[in-house]
Design a protein around this motif. Sequence first.
Motif, PDB file in Angstrom:
ATOM      1  N   THR A  40      -4.792   3.045  -1.797  1.00 37.96           N
ATOM      2  CA  THR A  40      -4.370   2.568  -3.111  1.00 37.96           C
ATOM      3  C   THR A  40      -5.236   3.245  -4.168  1.00 37.96           C
ATOM      4  O   THR A  40      -6.465   3.235  -4.068  1.00 37.96           O
ATOM      5  CB  THR A  40      -4.523   1.040  -3.215  1.00 37.96           C
ATOM      6  N   ILE A  41      -4.584   3.835  -5.154  1.00 40.11           N
ATOM      7  CA  ILE A  41      -5.276   4.503  -6.259  1.00 40.11           C
ATOM      8  C   ILE A  41      -4.987   3.692  -7.518  1.00 40.11           C
ATOM      9  O   ILE A  41      -3.836   3.608  -7.965  1.00 40.11           O
ATOM     10  CB  ILE A  41      -4.780   5.960  -6.441  1.00 40.11           C
ATOM     11  N   CYS A  79       1.312   4.707   0.350  1.00 42.51           N
ATOM     12  CA  CYS A  79       0.364   4.901  -0.750  1.00 42.51           C
ATOM     13  C   CYS A  79       0.852   4.168  -2.002  1.00 42.51           C
ATOM     14  O   CYS A  79       2.056   4.122  -2.285  1.00 42.51           O
ATOM     15  CB  CYS A  79       0.238   6.397  -1.042  1.00 42.51           C
ATOM     16  N   VAL A  80      -0.091   3.572  -2.724  1.00 41.59           N
ATOM     17  CA  VAL A  80       0.222   2.911  -3.990  1.00 41.59           C
ATOM     18  C   VAL A  80      -0.649   3.553  -5.067  1.00 41.59           C
ATOM     19  O   VAL A  80      -1.879   3.571  -4.961  1.00 41.59           O
ATOM     20  CB  VAL A  80      -0.055   1.395  -3.925  1.00 41.59           C
ATOM     21  N   ILE A  81      -0.004   4.080  -6.098  1.00 37.49           N
ATOM     22  CA  ILE A  81      -0.694   4.779  -7.177  1.00 37.49           C
ATOM     23  C   ILE A  81      -0.400   4.054  -8.481  1.00 37.49           C
ATOM     24  O   ILE A  81       0.760   3.759  -8.802  1.00 37.49           O
ATOM     25  CB  ILE A  81      -0.242   6.247  -7.267  1.00 37.49           C
ATOM     26  N   GLY A  82      -1.446   3.775  -9.250  1.00 39.05           N
ATOM     27  CA  GLY A  82      -1.298   3.063 -10.511  1.00 39.05           C
ATOM     28  C   GLY A  82      -0.865   3.959 -11.650  1.00 39.05           C
ATOM     29  O   GLY A  82      -0.318   5.051 -11.454  1.00 39.05           O
ATOM     30  N   ASN A  83      -1.135   3.520 -12.858  1.00 42.00           N
ATOM     31  CA  ASN A  83      -0.736   4.247 -14.062  1.00 42.00           C
ATOM     32  C   ASN A  83      -1.827   5.228 -14.497  1.00 42.00           C
ATOM     33  O   ASN A  83      -3.016   5.026 -14.236  1.00 42.00           O
ATOM     34  CB  ASN A  83      -0.466   3.269 -15.201  1.00 42.00           C
ATOM     35  N   ASN A  84      -1.389   6.291 -15.168  1.00 39.10           N
ATOM     36  CA  ASN A  84      -2.308   7.279 -15.757  1.00 39.10           C
ATOM     37  C   ASN A  84      -3.224   7.919 -14.716  1.00 39.10           C
ATOM     38  O   ASN A  84      -4.424   8.074 -14.930  1.00 39.10           O
ATOM     39  CB  ASN A  84      -3.150   6.626 -16.865  1.00 39.10           C
ATOM     40  N   VAL A  85      -2.639   8.288 -13.607  1.00 41.04           N
ATOM     41  CA  VAL A  85      -3.389   8.955 -12.541  1.00 41.04           C
ATOM     42  C   VAL A  85      -3.087  10.449 -12.586  1.00 41.04           C
ATOM     43  O   VAL A  85      -1.941  10.864 -12.772  1.00 41.04           O
ATOM     44  CB  VAL A  85      -3.024   8.368 -11.163  1.00 41.04           C
TER      45      VAL A  85
END
Length: 282
Positions: free
Chosen positions: A237-238, A206-212
């Motif tokens: 991917t979020i 899983c790849v999660i970005g910023n401010n999630v």
Amino acid sequence: MTTDEMTTRILDSYRTYGGINADSAHNFPNRQNVINALQDILSLLFPGFRTAEYLDENNLRYATGERINRIISTLTVEIQKTMCYLAKTADSQKNPCLQLAENAARALIEEIPEIRRKLYLDTKAALDGDPAAQSMEEIILSYPGLEAVAVHRIAHFLHINGIPIIPRIMSEYIHGKTGIDINPGATIGESFFIDHGTGVVIGETCVIGNNVKIYQGVTLGALSVRKELKAKKRHPTIEDNVTIYAGATILGGSTVIGAGSTIGGNTWVTKSVPPESIITIS
């Protein structure tokens, strides 16, 4: 049956089925030693919040140095075990396991200021995102989501630097403690907030970005769990600035949740959605 006979039968089962972890360099690390080191690392991240110790300007340097030495000593031994086990050798004098292990332990300590910077942003995200939060100190003391993220940032650093087994011990320890299951391989950006947290699952790729921001019961998982897909991206991917509400399930390595989207509670998502989407159960 006598005690001696019972002992003999149990020893025979060790030889037949394995599952014994003797204290030598070619065996797996000791779980309790890894957890003890993890507790010290968490206290290094948040001194004075986790243990009954008196800290002031006069003794903080000494206490920090003492803790660093203890972490390096413990982790070096346990990392060496994993490396030697995978190398199928116990002769640490004839292979680089010992030096590599110490280098890895020291690299983690050197990364502590950067991990603390990220955790500051994670804590601030929790304060900004939870109306019930009164202070950053309250979040550090009592929020399981922050504790799980802190352990993940430690475990992920070891994982991406090639340390086997130990990151998983750390992640499974905090999983049992908080109910939040984050694989050490997952990539998580800055200002990440898990609200409530129980039942959250975040898969290895899983790849999660910023401010999630995600709530309890969220699964970021795989569509298939076939062993041959191990080397493939199996988890979603979020992108940045996404909120995922309680009970939502998002599956698949090609699934991308576009930036700024909101995923409603109890939804089931297996296809990508564009930025600024709102997904709910109709």
